[in-house]
Enzyme design. Structure first.
Site, PDB file in Angstrom:
ATOM      1  N   ASP A   9       0.880  -1.162   0.000  1.00  0.00           N
ATOM      2  CA  ASP A   9       0.000   0.000   0.000  1.00  0.00           C
ATOM      3  C   ASP A   9       0.926   1.223   0.000  1.00  0.00           C
ATOM      4  OD1 ASP A   9      -2.356   1.600   0.383  1.00  0.00           O
ATOM      5  OD2 ASP A   9      -1.758   1.802   2.480  1.00  0.00           O
ATOM      6  N   LEU A  10       0.411   2.366  -0.403  1.00  0.00           N
ATOM      7  CA  LEU A  10       1.265   3.566  -0.465  1.00  0.00           C
ATOM      8  C   LEU A  10       1.047   4.502   0.732  1.00  0.00           C
ATOM      9  CD1 LEU A  10       3.224   5.421  -2.090  1.00  0.00           C
ATOM     10  CD2 LEU A  10       1.194   6.410  -3.166  1.00  0.00           C
ATOM     11  N   ASP A  11      -0.177   5.078   0.785  1.00  0.00           N
ATOM     12  CA  ASP A  11      -0.464   6.088   1.814  1.00  0.00           C
ATOM     13  C   ASP A  11      -0.437   5.445   3.203  1.00  0.00           C
ATOM     14  OD1 ASP A  11      -0.986   8.218  -0.044  1.00  0.00           O
ATOM     15  OD2 ASP A  11      -2.929   7.315  -0.470  1.00  0.00           O
ATOM     16  N   THR A  17       0.959  10.375   3.752  1.00  0.00           N
ATOM     17  CA  THR A  17       0.095  11.348   3.068  1.00  0.00           C
ATOM     18  C   THR A  17      -1.249  11.513   3.775  1.00  0.00           C
ATOM     19  OG1 THR A  17      -0.250   9.493   1.620  1.00  0.00           O
ATOM     20  CG2 THR A  17       0.975  11.336   0.701  1.00  0.00           C
ATOM     21  N   LYS A  45      -9.106   6.179   5.774  1.00  0.00           N
ATOM     22  CA  LYS A  45      -7.870   5.528   5.338  1.00  0.00           C
ATOM     23  C   LYS A  45      -8.163   4.298   4.482  1.00  0.00           C
ATOM     24  CE  LYS A  45      -4.694   7.156   8.846  1.00  0.00           C
ATOM     25  NZ  LYS A  45      -3.878   6.833  10.019  1.00  0.00           N
ATOM     26  N   GLY A  46      -7.511   4.211   3.359  1.00  0.00           N
ATOM     27  CA  GLY A  46      -7.628   3.019   2.498  1.00  0.00           C
ATOM     28  C   GLY A  46      -8.848   3.027   1.599  1.00  0.00           C
ATOM     29  N   ARG A  49     -11.594   7.884  -3.023  1.00  0.00           N
ATOM     30  CA  ARG A  49     -11.919   9.306  -2.870  1.00  0.00           C
ATOM     31  C   ARG A  49     -13.443   9.514  -2.786  1.00  0.00           C
ATOM     32  NH1 ARG A  49      -9.613  12.761  -7.583  1.00  0.00           N
ATOM     33  NH2 ARG A  49      -7.822  11.435  -7.094  1.00  0.00           N
ATOM     34  N   SER A 114      -2.429   0.416  -4.436  1.00  0.00           N
ATOM     35  CA  SER A 114      -2.966   1.578  -3.719  1.00  0.00           C
ATOM     36  C   SER A 114      -4.336   1.979  -4.239  1.00  0.00           C
ATOM     37  CB  SER A 114      -1.997   2.760  -3.892  1.00  0.00           C
ATOM     38  OG  SER A 114      -2.593   3.968  -3.465  1.00  0.00           O
ATOM     39  N   ALA A 115      -5.168   2.521  -3.336  1.00  0.00           N
ATOM     40  CA  ALA A 115      -6.482   3.029  -3.742  1.00  0.00           C
ATOM     41  C   ALA A 115      -6.378   4.405  -4.389  1.00  0.00           C
ATOM     42  CB  ALA A 115      -7.388   3.135  -2.510  1.00  0.00           C
ATOM     43  N   SER A 116      -5.205   5.018  -4.309  1.00  0.00           N
ATOM     44  CA  SER A 116      -5.079   6.419  -4.731  1.00  0.00           C
ATOM     45  C   SER A 116      -4.870   6.569  -6.229  1.00  0.00           C
ATOM     46  CB  SER A 116      -3.898   7.066  -4.006  1.00  0.00           C
ATOM     47  OG  SER A 116      -3.657   8.345  -4.539  1.00  0.00           O
ATOM     48  N   ASN A 118      -3.673   9.242  -7.270  1.00  0.00           N
ATOM     49  CA  ASN A 118      -2.474  10.085  -7.300  1.00  0.00           C
ATOM     50  C   ASN A 118      -1.193   9.286  -7.033  1.00  0.00           C
ATOM     51  OD1 ASN A 118      -3.704  12.800  -7.599  1.00  0.00           O
ATOM     52  ND2 ASN A 118      -4.689  12.267  -5.653  1.00  0.00           N
ATOM     53  N   LYS A 145     -10.893  -1.214  -2.061  1.00  0.00           N
ATOM     54  CA  LYS A 145     -10.689  -2.006  -0.844  1.00  0.00           C
ATOM     55  C   LYS A 145     -11.883  -1.755   0.082  1.00  0.00           C
ATOM     56  CE  LYS A 145      -5.730  -1.007  -1.144  1.00  0.00           C
ATOM     57  NZ  LYS A 145      -4.585  -0.272  -0.562  1.00  0.00           N
ATOM     58  N   GLU A 169       0.039  -3.132   4.711  1.00  0.00           N
ATOM     59  CA  GLU A 169      -1.132  -2.249   4.758  1.00  0.00           C
ATOM     60  C   GLU A 169      -1.236  -1.518   6.095  1.00  0.00           C
ATOM     61  OE1 GLU A 169      -3.760  -0.787   3.797  1.00  0.00           O
ATOM     62  OE2 GLU A 169      -3.964  -1.454   1.744  1.00  0.00           O
ATOM     63  N   ASP A 170      -1.747  -0.285   6.042  1.00  0.00           N
ATOM     64  CA  ASP A 170      -1.968   0.457   7.300  1.00  0.00           C
ATOM     65  C   ASP A 170      -3.454   0.658   7.575  1.00  0.00           C
ATOM     66  OD1 ASP A 170      -2.401   2.362   5.207  1.00  0.00           O
ATOM     67  OD2 ASP A 170      -2.285   3.934   6.726  1.00  0.00           O
TER      68      ASP A 170
END
Ligand code: BG6
Ligand code: MG
Length: 232
Positions: A9-11, A17, A45-46, A49, A114-116, A118, A145, A169-170
Site C-alpha cells: 500500500d502507499l499512503d 500522506t 484511510k484506504g 476518494r 494503492s487506492a489512490s 495520485n 478495498k 497495509e496500514d
C-alpha cells in the site's frame, strides 16, 4: 528468488500522506460548517476518494446533489495536489528504503497496490516510481478495498499465485482486502486497529531482516516448525 512477491500500500506505509488527505478534507468540512477530526480521518484511510466524500458527508450529516459532490471531489483533490506536489524523498517513511533494499538483495519483486489515483505522482515526487515492478492504483480498479481486486491485479503483475504474495497495509480495509485475496497480510500501525492482519508491526523499521525468509519457510513452504514471528 521468485517464490514470493510483495504488494505495498502507499499512503501510510511508504509515505505519510494521511495528514495531507486530512487537511484537504478538513478544508471542505470547514466550508460546509462541521467539525472533522483526526479520529474521523481514520475512517477514510484506504477507502476511495468517492467513498471518503460519502463518509465525510455522513459525519457532517450533510446531503448534496451529485453535481455538488463532483465539484467537491475536484476541489478536494486540487487542495491535496497542492500538498503532494511539494513532497520530496525526505517524506518517505522510516524503514521503507531499507525494506526495498532488502527485497532487492533477496531478488523478491514488489508492486504497488494503492487506492489512490495520485499514486504514480506521489511515487515520482519521492523518487521511488522506477523501483516498483508494477503499479496498481485507483485508476486500475473497478472495486475499492476491502474488495481484493487491487491486490489480485498486483499478484498478476508479479506473476504469482495470491497465496504467495505478502501485503503491507496500514488500513483495516486493506488488511481485509489482503485476507480475502488469501494473501499474507502485514499490518503497519496500531495492532488494536489492525488485529485481523497475520503479522503486526508499528512501522517498517521493525521488520526483522530475515522476515521474508521466515514467511517463505512458514507460510509458503508450509514448514511445521513453530513460527518465530507469527503473532497469531
Ligand atoms: C488511499 C488513502 O490510499 O487513497 C485514502 O488511504 C484515499 O485516504 C484514497 O481516499 C484515494 O486517494 P486519491 O489520491 O485518489 O484521492
Ligand atoms: Mg494506506
Amino acid at each position: 528468488m521468485n517464490k514470493i512477491g510483495v504488494i505495498f500500500d502507499l499512503d501510510g506505509v511508504i509515505v505519510d500522506t494521511a495528514k495531507y488527505h486530512f487537511l484537504a478534507w478538513k478544508d471542505l468540512a470547514d466550508e460546509l460548517g462541521f467539525e472533522f477530526t483526526e479520529k474521523h480521518n481514520e475512517l477514510l484511510k484506504g477507502v476511495s476518494r468517492v467513498r471518503s466524500l460519502e463518509i465525510l458527508l455522513d459525519i457532517g450529516n450533510v446531503e448534496l446533489s451529485e453535481t455538488k459532490k463532483q465539484d467537491y471531489l475536484i476541489s478536494k483533490n486540487e487542495v491535496y495536489l497542492g500538498y503532494i506536489t511539494k513532497m520530496g524523498p525526505d517524506e518517505i517513511l522510516p524503514g521503507a528504503n531499507a525494506l526495498l533494499n532488502t527485497l532487492d538483495a533477496l531478488g523478491i519483486q514488489y508492486v504497488l497496490g494503492s487506492a489512490s489515483k495520485n499514486a504514480p505522482l506521489i511515487l515520482k515526487q519521492v523518487g521511488l516510481y522506477e523501483r516498483f515492478t508494477g503499479i496498481v492504483d485507483g485508476n486500475s480498479v473497478s472495486q475499492a478495498k476491502p474488495d481484493p481486486e487491487v491486490f489480485l491485479i498486483g499478484a498478476e503483475k508479479l506473476g504469482l499465485a495470491p497465496e504467495n504474495c505478502i501485503v503491507f497495509e496500514d488500513a483495516i480495509a486493506g488488511v481485509e482486502a489482503a485476507n480475502s485475496a488469501n494473501m499474507t497480510s502485514v499490518g503497519i500501525g496500531d495492532e488494536d486497529i489492525l488485529h485481523e492482519a497475520d503479522f503486526n508491526f508499528n512501522n517498517l523499521t521493525e521488520i526483522p531482516s530475515d522476515f521474508f525468509l521466515k514467511v517463505i519457510s512458514e507460510k509458503i513452504l508450509k514448514n511445521d516448525e513453530p513460527g518465530l514471528y507469527k503473532t497469531k
